[in-house]
Write an enzyme that holds these catalytic residues in place. Sequence first.
Site, PDB file in Angstrom:
ATOM      1  N   CYS A  12       0.846  -1.199   0.000  1.00 16.59           N
ATOM      2  CA  CYS A  12       0.000   0.000   0.000  1.00 16.59           C
ATOM      3  C   CYS A  12       0.883   1.251   0.000  1.00 16.59           C
ATOM      4  O   CYS A  12       2.103   1.167   0.184  1.00 16.59           O
ATOM      5  CB  CYS A  12      -0.885   0.000   1.245  1.00 16.59           C
ATOM      6  SG  CYS A  12       0.099   0.133   2.734  1.00 16.59           S
ATOM      7  N   HIS A  73       3.218   2.176  11.406  1.00 22.88           N
ATOM      8  CA  HIS A  73       2.192   2.061  12.462  1.00 22.88           C
ATOM      9  C   HIS A  73       2.195   3.215  13.443  1.00 22.88           C
ATOM     10  O   HIS A  73       1.329   3.313  14.300  1.00 22.88           O
ATOM     11  CB  HIS A  73       2.445   0.828  13.346  1.00 22.88           C
ATOM     12  CG  HIS A  73       2.585  -0.436  12.618  1.00 22.88           C
ATOM     13  ND1 HIS A  73       1.686  -0.862  11.691  1.00 22.88           N
ATOM     14  CD2 HIS A  73       3.525  -1.406  12.714  1.00 22.88           C
ATOM     15  CE1 HIS A  73       2.070  -2.032  11.242  1.00 22.88           C
ATOM     16  NE2 HIS A  73       3.189  -2.384  11.831  1.00 22.88           N
ATOM     17  N   GLU A 125       0.090  -0.127  16.294  1.00 25.98           N
ATOM     18  CA  GLU A 125      -0.651   1.093  15.918  1.00 25.98           C
ATOM     19  C   GLU A 125      -1.603   1.508  17.045  1.00 25.98           C
ATOM     20  O   GLU A 125      -1.692   2.689  17.404  1.00 25.98           O
ATOM     21  CB  GLU A 125      -1.443   0.829  14.628  1.00 25.98           C
ATOM     22  CG  GLU A 125      -2.270   2.029  14.204  1.00 25.98           C
ATOM     23  CD  GLU A 125      -3.219   1.703  13.056  1.00 25.98           C
ATOM     24  OE1 GLU A 125      -2.816   0.986  12.121  1.00 25.98           O
ATOM     25  OE2 GLU A 125      -4.373   2.165  13.109  1.00 25.98           O
TER      26      GLU A 125
HETATM   27  S1  SF4 Z   1      -2.949   2.913   7.045  1.00 30.77           S
HETATM   28 FE1  SF4 Z   1      -1.697   1.106   6.954  1.00 30.77          FE
HETATM   29  S2  SF4 Z   1      -2.619  -0.125   5.308  1.00 30.77           S
HETATM   30 FE2  SF4 Z   1      -3.393   1.962   5.079  1.00 30.77          FE
HETATM   31  S3  SF4 Z   1      -2.019   2.978   3.617  1.00 30.77           S
HETATM   32 FE3  SF4 Z   1      -1.256   3.407   5.691  1.00 30.77          FE
HETATM   33  S4  SF4 Z   1       0.237   1.795   6.108  1.00 30.77           S
HETATM   34 FE4  SF4 Z   1      -1.015   1.112   4.390  1.00 30.77          FE
END
Ligand code: SF4
Length: 279
Positions: A12, A73, A125
């Site tokens: 991502c 995180h 997180e």
């Molecule tokens: S919140 Fe987590 S899954 Fe979403 S873009 Fe950011 S790092 Fe990636």
Amino acid sequence: MKIFLAKSAGVCFGVKRAMDMAIKVAKKDPKHLYTLGPLIHNPQAVESLKELGVKVKERVESIPRGTVIFRSHGVSLRDLQKAREKKLHIIDATCPIVKKAQFFANYLHRHGYALLIVGEASHPEVEAIRSYLDEGVAVIDDVKKVQELGPWDKLGIIAQTTQSFSLFKEIVAACLERAREVRVFNTICHATMIRQKEALEIAKKVDCMIVVGGYNSGNTQRLAAICRDIQPHTYHIETAQELRSRWLSGREKIGLTAGASTPSWIIKEVELKIRRLKT
Ligand code: SF4
């Protein structure tokens, strides 16, 4: 045989950003460069960073000097303070979407709402979000637990960014029965929602589903759970070497997806191995 590969599969924006930041610094000066915990929940990607000189330390106390990279995180208040006290050079790779979740948690807290986080209490997180707030923040990832909490006058709800959207909706609905006022911020990130939705659609039409990603990756575990609910022949693997031909035997429609921290080269290897095993 046909492979249904999820378009959204793999790394991502937040993970790519963190990796790019680490690689950029490592290429300039890899001496005394550390991440606090593995930068992303993918052992193979962490190994590739190690080859560039990026070392992993679980505690700020173990970092003698130099640069520390905080992962996507986020970082707890305690670790941030310790890094500052040690005068480490800080590179903050916290994903901007995680920062938004931190902001909303703070906002609700400051405005007198009891805070409920839909997520895993031990996930870094969630730990980081809680560390900036006073005691009394509830964290649950099971709708049955709502009955053990409240009742509330003013309840604020956010989600760990990689939580399941359907679980979030269920918990919000259950809370509506236990609070006079409920304020909800959907902090599940778009990348997660898209991956979950697409995985679900693919799992419905295949007769075997392969989910690739770190065993320590919460979002990959959730993708596998979502697929398994629909398609019992769902397998969570980290690398192509783990694929077994018996899983694919007699199955002609194979679904393939991957968690938000799985590099594209690992997905490619898995795809090639599936093709090899089916010829
Ligand atoms: S919140 Fe987590 S899954 Fe979403 S873009 Fe950011 S790092 Fe990636």
